[in-house]
Design an enzyme around this catalytic site. Structure first.
Site, PDB file in Angstrom:
ATOM      1  N   LYS A   1       0.842  -1.202   0.000  1.00 57.03           N
ATOM      2  CA  LYS A   1       0.000   0.000   0.000  1.00 57.03           C
ATOM      3  C   LYS A   1       0.880   1.255   0.000  1.00 57.03           C
ATOM      4  CE  LYS A   1      -3.713  -2.684   1.957  1.00 57.03           C
ATOM      5  NZ  LYS A   1      -4.416  -3.226   3.126  1.00 57.03           N
TER       6      LYS A   1
ATOM      7  N   GLN B   1      -4.384  -1.926   9.427  1.00 57.05           N
ATOM      8  CA  GLN B   1      -4.285  -3.216   8.752  1.00 57.05           C
ATOM      9  C   GLN B   1      -5.003  -4.302   9.569  1.00 57.05           C
ATOM     10  OE1 GLN B   1      -3.035  -3.827   5.616  1.00 57.05           O
ATOM     11  NE2 GLN B   1      -3.885  -5.873   5.920  1.00 57.05           N
TER      12      GLN B   1
ATOM     13  N   ASP C   1     -10.398   3.292   4.061  1.00 57.19           N
ATOM     14  CA  ASP C   1     -10.522   1.843   3.882  1.00 57.19           C
ATOM     15  C   ASP C   1     -11.973   1.396   4.120  1.00 57.19           C
ATOM     16  OD1 ASP C   1      -9.189  -0.530   3.195  1.00 57.19           O
ATOM     17  OD2 ASP C   1      -8.947  -1.124   5.279  1.00 57.19           O
TER      18      ASP C   1
END
Ligand code: NAP
Length: 293
Positions: free
Chosen positions: A54, A98, A121
């Site tokens: 990422k 994450q 996200d």
């Protein structure tokens, strides 16, 4: 029939090319670079790789990433405090925590510490609700990537029967809702589903989001169905690829299907977040402070 590949690498590259141009315009207009903060808790090698990928994609499009790495043993409170600081940091446009985090951490509470305006996200309840009400906001990245991939191939969804296998709050559940919003008829399957094979066999579109290698057998697939495999356990997809590809009309490879699209959506939404923050600074605030689609 041998299926056409839904090429996530090619389609994500197209999205990232567009975002790269948008970043250059943004920098010219605002004199700063969009910033994505990534938060990694612990030492899981796969998670570390995803965070590095990422950050690499950020650099590729001219964005900055800021990496926060925290010890595997930290408490929920410590993690929440760190995320709240990023939420309040005027230099940060987007935040990625994450997933998964170590067991002792309340992942939901940690996600909710992300300011909705920086939830690039798409993991907060606010983002989920805005998606469910079709009110814009940030999409959960993997479901958003799946929809972008389906759309890139002009695959019709209205009136089709979509079967989603998996119902997690950041993958299965939201992808079903996005398919529903496009007028598919949606069936959710999960670990308590009786006759998974029977449900999959009636699907025009199958989305596999489980994390069990080759759970979905090739001979379950209805001839001509579209098969999207989000699974990534032991470096393998949830669908038994070769026999499924013999029957499907379109299929995602693993890797090279859903994974690259997920990252592209994250980067795209970071760009949107940066723009929305600049608009908010200029006094043009949308109702929830997040971009309208
Ligand atoms: P998760 O939270 O573990 O959810 C798994 C889902 O699968 C649950 O809803 C579970 O049902 C269901 N399930 C488990 N065993 C089943 C069975 N035998 N039959 C039918 N359903 C079953 O996982 P997740 O976070 O959604 O991730 C799923 C997969 O996608 C993983 O392989 C993950 O690595 C991958 N993933 C990929 C990306 C990407 O970018 N490509 C992003 C995120 C995740 P219950 O609800 O009943 O327990």
């Amino acid at each position: 029939m041998t299926a056409q590949i839904l090429d996530g690498r090619a389609q994500s590259a197209a999205i990232l090319d567009r975002v790269e141009r948008e970043v250059a315009e943004f920098v010219a207009a605002h004199g700063r670079v969009p910033v994505l903060a990534t938060v990694l808790v612990g030492d899981d090698p796969a998670s570390r790789t995803y965070v590095r990928m990422k950050a690499n994609r950020c650099a590729k499009v001219g964005m900055q990433s800021r990496r926060l790495e925290l010890d595997a043993s930290i408490s929920t409170e410590t993690l929440i405090e760190a995320i709240r600081e990023l939420s309040a940091d005027p230099e940060v446009d987007g935040i990625l925590l994450q997933h998964p985090v170590p067991d002792q951490i309340d992942e939901r509470a940690a996600f909710e510490a992300i300011a909705p305006s920086k939830d690039v996200d798409g993991v907060t309840r606010t983002s989920f609700a805005m998606m469910a009400f079709d009110e814009g906001g940030f999409r959960s990245a993997t479901p958003g990537g799946i929809m972008a991939l389906i759309d890139a191939y002009d695959i019709p969804l209205a009136g089709k029967h979509a079967v989603v296998v998996g119902r997690s709050p950041i993958l299965g559940k939201p992808v079903g809702m996005l398919l529903l919003a496009r007028n598919a008829t949606v069936t959710y399957c999960h670990s308590r589903t009786a006759d998974l094979a029977g449900h999959v066999a009636r699907a025009d579109v199958v989305v596999a989001a489980v994390g069990r290698p080759a759970l979905i057998k090739g001979d379950w697939i209805k001839p001509g169905a579209v098969v999207v495999d989000a699974g990534y356990a032991d470096n393998q997809g949830d669908v038994d690829y070769e026999p499924a590809a013999e029957r499907a009309s379109y299929i995602t490879p693993v890797p090279g299907g859903v994974g690259p699209m997920t990252i592209a959506v994250l980067i795209d939404q970071t760009m949107q977040a940066a723009r929305a923050r600049e608009s908010a600074r200029a006094g043009d605030l949308t109702p929830a402070g997040t971009p309208k689609r």
